[in-house]
Design a protein around this motif. Structure first.
Motif, mmCIF file in Angstrom:
data_model
loop_
_atom_site.group_PDB
_atom_site.id
_atom_site.type_symbol
_atom_site.label_atom_id
_atom_site.label_comp_id
_atom_site.label_asym_id
_atom_site.label_seq_id
_atom_site.Cartn_x
_atom_site.Cartn_y
_atom_site.Cartn_z
ATOM 1 N N THR A 1 6.126 3.470 -5.230
ATOM 2 C CA THR A 1 6.238 1.744 -5.253
ATOM 3 C C THR A 1 4.890 1.147 -5.305
ATOM 4 O OG1 THR A 1 6.230 1.615 -2.958
ATOM 5 C CG2 THR A 1 8.313 1.765 -4.042
ATOM 6 N N ARG A 2 3.862 1.943 -5.515
ATOM 7 C CA ARG A 2 2.334 1.437 -5.454
ATOM 8 C C ARG A 2 1.947 0.967 -6.880
ATOM 9 N NH1 ARG A 2 -1.852 4.576 -2.124
ATOM 10 N NH2 ARG A 2 -0.235 5.130 -0.710
ATOM 11 N N TYR A 3 2.621 1.408 -8.102
ATOM 12 C CA TYR A 3 2.088 1.101 -9.351
ATOM 13 C C TYR A 3 2.595 -0.355 -9.756
ATOM 14 C CZ TYR A 3 1.923 6.287 -8.695
ATOM 15 O OH TYR A 3 1.542 7.482 -8.144
ATOM 16 N N ALA A 4 1.758 -0.678 -10.576
ATOM 17 C CA ALA A 4 2.054 -1.984 -11.190
ATOM 18 C C ALA A 4 2.978 -1.927 -12.486
ATOM 19 C CB ALA A 4 1.014 -2.832 -11.497
ATOM 20 N N LEU A 5 4.269 -1.560 -12.085
ATOM 21 C CA LEU A 5 5.450 -1.394 -13.067
ATOM 22 C C LEU A 5 6.748 -2.054 -12.746
ATOM 23 C CD1 LEU A 5 5.400 2.663 -13.287
ATOM 24 C CD2 LEU A 5 4.333 1.026 -14.880
ATOM 25 N N SER A 6 7.516 -2.675 -13.817
ATOM 26 C CA SER A 6 8.625 -3.455 -13.448
ATOM 27 C C SER A 6 9.671 -2.068 -13.034
ATOM 28 C CB SER A 6 9.091 -3.991 -14.719
ATOM 29 O OG SER A 6 9.490 -2.866 -15.827
ATOM 30 N N ALA A 7 10.745 -2.411 -12.425
ATOM 31 C CA ALA A 7 11.776 -1.625 -11.910
ATOM 32 C C ALA A 7 12.141 -0.835 -13.233
ATOM 33 C CB ALA A 7 12.940 -2.337 -11.271
ATOM 34 N N GLY A 8 12.366 -1.339 -14.312
ATOM 35 C CA GLY A 8 12.695 -0.494 -15.336
ATOM 36 C C GLY A 8 11.868 0.333 -16.042
ATOM 37 N N ALA A 9 10.466 0.034 -16.042
ATOM 38 C CA ALA A 9 9.378 1.077 -16.419
ATOM 39 C C ALA A 9 9.345 1.912 -15.391
ATOM 40 C CB ALA A 9 8.040 0.174 -16.457
ATOM 41 N N ARG A 10 9.436 1.676 -14.142
ATOM 42 C CA ARG A 10 9.419 2.880 -13.012
ATOM 43 C C ARG A 10 10.673 3.903 -13.167
ATOM 44 N NH1 ARG A 10 8.723 -0.012 -7.360
ATOM 45 N NH2 ARG A 10 11.108 -0.144 -7.829
ATOM 46 N N ARG A 11 11.786 3.356 -13.620
ATOM 47 C CA ARG A 11 12.961 4.331 -13.746
ATOM 48 C C ARG A 11 12.478 4.941 -15.073
ATOM 49 N NH1 ARG A 11 15.980 -0.198 -12.308
ATOM 50 N NH2 ARG A 11 16.466 -0.909 -14.605
ATOM 51 N N GLN A 12 11.962 4.598 -16.454
ATOM 52 C CA GLN A 12 11.550 5.518 -17.302
ATOM 53 C C GLN A 12 10.388 6.381 -16.775
ATOM 54 O OE1 GLN A 12 13.034 5.101 -20.354
ATOM 55 N NE2 GLN A 12 11.832 7.311 -20.184
#
Ligand code: AMP
Ligand code: MN
Ligand code: MN
Ligand code: MN
Length: 282
Positions: free
Chosen positions: A190-201
């Motif tokens: 959860t520490r990366y600057a990613l949207s929830a969708g990008a994090r799933r990818q």
């Protein structure tokens, strides 16, 4: 207690490997991984200290990788530090870190700061250089008051840290860990600057590359983060790891040995490695 994410002064931690193990044992940690940034230099000393204290030691490393121009940290747990593939890879990571530090210091010079002196100070410090070393040098030189200010003003996202995008690809980093017999666990998701969708990818790509685990509980993580991560682990068929990300007694949000309880719905990463614990011991 189990703690699978800590740092020593072989990277940006404050304590020598043996001191770290001693402190962890005193805090009630029964199973401990040392996971320095891009180096395994501290593992022999830590492993030796752990043996003497009856701590189960997990040889580890935290490797910097690139994914969509983001720096992503991958923990390699239960690695063989003498794996030739991993050793060669970490030698290239060390060179990359030293080159990057020079580039960052040159940028600081361009901003009117004493870049060469700061670089010399970082080189005189223990451990493979990280931005945390440079932040300490900026504090020591009176250029900023606190480490957080160094990141906010000079070294953080959107600042000089853009240079950080040069890490090897995520899939390559996972392959090094697998080649060394390790379990690859994606650190602090959860520490990366990613949207929830990008994090799933990111998670999908990580699992496809051979990543097996997700750091579901990490130091200073809020309860809703743990739930989010537990759901992600389940969704992508990953086990869960837990770790404080301890660096220093002066950075109390990542306290060593703070209870790191993995939700019951997640398969513990250590179980597949044959590490069991009595119930109620987490
Ligand atoms: P690097 O791997 O060289 O990019 O350095 C990153 C390290 O800097 C992290 O592992 C943290 O230990 C530290 N760090 C990152 N952001 C901060 C912050 N805001 N305050 C203090 N330390 C930080
Ligand atoms: Mn660090
Ligand atoms: Mn990290
Ligand atoms: Mn870390």
């Amino acid at each position: 207690m189990i703690d699978l994410h800590t740092h020593s002064n072989r990277s940006d931690g404050a304590l020598a490997p043996a001191e770290l193990v001693t402190r962890a044992a005193a805090a009630g940690v029964a199973t401990l991984a040392l996971t320095d940034h891009d180096t395994v230099d501290g593992l022999d000393e830590a492993g030796h200290a752990a043996k003497g204290l009856g701590v189960e030691f997990v040889p580890g490393v935290e490797i910097s990788a690139g994914w969509r121009s983001q720096a992503i940290h991958v923990l390699g747990l239960w690695i063989d530090p003498r794996s030739p593939a991993l050793s060669a890879a970490l030698a290239s990571q060390a060179a990359r870190r030293r080159d990057r530090m020079r580039a960052i210091c040159a940028q600081l010079s361009a901003k009117g700061l004493p870049g060469e002196r700061l670089q010399a100070e970082v080189e005189a410090m223990a451990g493979l250089p990280t931005r945390a070393h440079l932040a300490l040098a900026l504090v020591a030189g009176g250029h900023v008051r606190r480490m957080e200010d160094a990141f906010r003003i000079h070294l953080g996202r959107g600042r000089i840290a853009q240079i950080a995008a040069d890490w090897p690809a995520l899939a390559e980093v996972v392959a090094w860990i697998v080649a060394a017999g390790g379990t690859a666990s994606l650190a602090h998701p959860t520490r990366y600057a990613l949207s929830a969708g990008a994090r799933r990818q990111l998670l999908a790509d990580f699992a496809a590359a051979g990543g097996r685990s997700l750091e579901v509980v990490t130091g200073g993580n809020a309860a809703h983060h743990v739930e989010t991560c537990a759901a992600l682990a389940t969704r992508y068929g990953l086990s869960g790891s837990v770790g404080s990300d301890f660096h220093s007694p002066d950075r109390p949000w990542n306290t060593l040995g703070r209870s790191l309880k993995l939700p019951a719905c997640v398969i513990p990463a250590w179980r597949e490695r044959g590490v069991f614990e009595p119930s109620g011991q987490m």
